[in-house]
Motif scaffolding. Structure first.
Motif, PDB file in Angstrom:
ATOM      1  N   VAL A   1      70.207  55.302  35.194  1.00 43.37           N
ATOM      2  CA  VAL A   1      70.070  56.759  35.152  1.00 43.37           C
ATOM      3  C   VAL A   1      69.228  57.230  36.333  1.00 43.37           C
ATOM      4  CG1 VAL A   1      69.074  58.668  33.829  1.00 43.37           C
ATOM      5  CG2 VAL A   1      70.379  56.894  32.655  1.00 43.37           C
ATOM      6  N   ILE A   2      68.167  56.510  36.638  1.00 44.40           N
ATOM      7  CA  ILE A   2      67.325  56.860  37.788  1.00 44.40           C
ATOM      8  C   ILE A   2      68.138  56.773  39.074  1.00 44.40           C
ATOM      9  CG2 ILE A   2      65.366  56.110  39.196  1.00 44.40           C
ATOM     10  CD1 ILE A   2      63.958  55.327  36.610  1.00 44.40           C
TER      11      ILE A   2
ATOM     12  N   ALA B   1      70.434  59.761  39.309  1.00 45.73           N
ATOM     13  CA  ALA B   1      69.659  60.961  39.615  1.00 45.73           C
ATOM     14  C   ALA B   1      69.262  60.999  41.085  1.00 45.73           C
ATOM     15  CB  ALA B   1      68.421  61.031  38.725  1.00 45.73           C
ATOM     16  N   GLU B   2      68.883  59.861  41.649  1.00 46.28           N
ATOM     17  CA  GLU B   2      68.525  59.803  43.070  1.00 46.28           C
ATOM     18  C   GLU B   2      69.734  60.111  43.942  1.00 46.28           C
ATOM     19  OE1 GLU B   2      66.917  55.880  43.389  1.00 46.28           O
ATOM     20  OE2 GLU B   2      64.892  56.526  42.833  1.00 46.28           O
TER      21      GLU B   2
ATOM     22  N   LEU C   1      72.363  61.940  43.108  1.00 45.53           N
ATOM     23  CA  LEU C   1      72.655  63.370  42.968  1.00 45.53           C
ATOM     24  C   LEU C   1      71.670  64.207  43.787  1.00 45.53           C
ATOM     25  CD1 LEU C   1      73.431  63.602  39.153  1.00 45.53           C
ATOM     26  CD2 LEU C   1      75.047  63.910  41.047  1.00 45.53           C
ATOM     27  N   ASN C   2      70.411  63.815  43.773  1.00 43.52           N
ATOM     28  CA  ASN C   2      69.410  64.518  44.569  1.00 43.52           C
ATOM     29  C   ASN C   2      69.727  64.406  46.058  1.00 43.52           C
ATOM     30  OD1 ASN C   2      66.847  65.942  44.856  1.00 43.52           O
ATOM     31  ND2 ASN C   2      66.146  64.034  45.781  1.00 43.52           N
TER      32      ASN C   2
END
Length: 83
Positions: A17-18, A21-22, A24-25
């Motif tokens: 998940v991390i 998220a990275e 997507l960022n």
């Protein structure tokens, strides 16, 4: 608690998940600073104003923000910009 999350084994679902998220960022940051995307957004803003969907009071601040972002994308971030 944060240390516990960061030291999880690499194969745990939370680490996945991390990673997502990275990614997507990173994609959002690229789009935020892409001159082509900014020009397209400026064109949409101009079209909305010309079509009468936006008042001059709404248009001017939006246009200034877009020009500022476009200028920043072309010259790069300021030396003290911590984004």
């Amino acid at each position: 608690m944060i240390t516990g999350l960061l030291t999880l084994p690499p194969n745990t679902p939370f680490r996945g998940v991390i990673w997502v998220a990275e990614k997507l960022n990173d994609a959002a940051e690229r789009e935020l600073h892409d001159p082509g995307v900014l020009r397209a957004q400026l064109a949409v803003l101009n079209r909305e104003f010309e079509d009468g969907d936006m008042s001059p009071e709404e248009f001017e601040p939006g246009r200034e923000r877009m020009f500022d972002r476009l200028h920043a994308a072309q010259v790069g971030p300021a030396p003290n910009d911590r984004r």
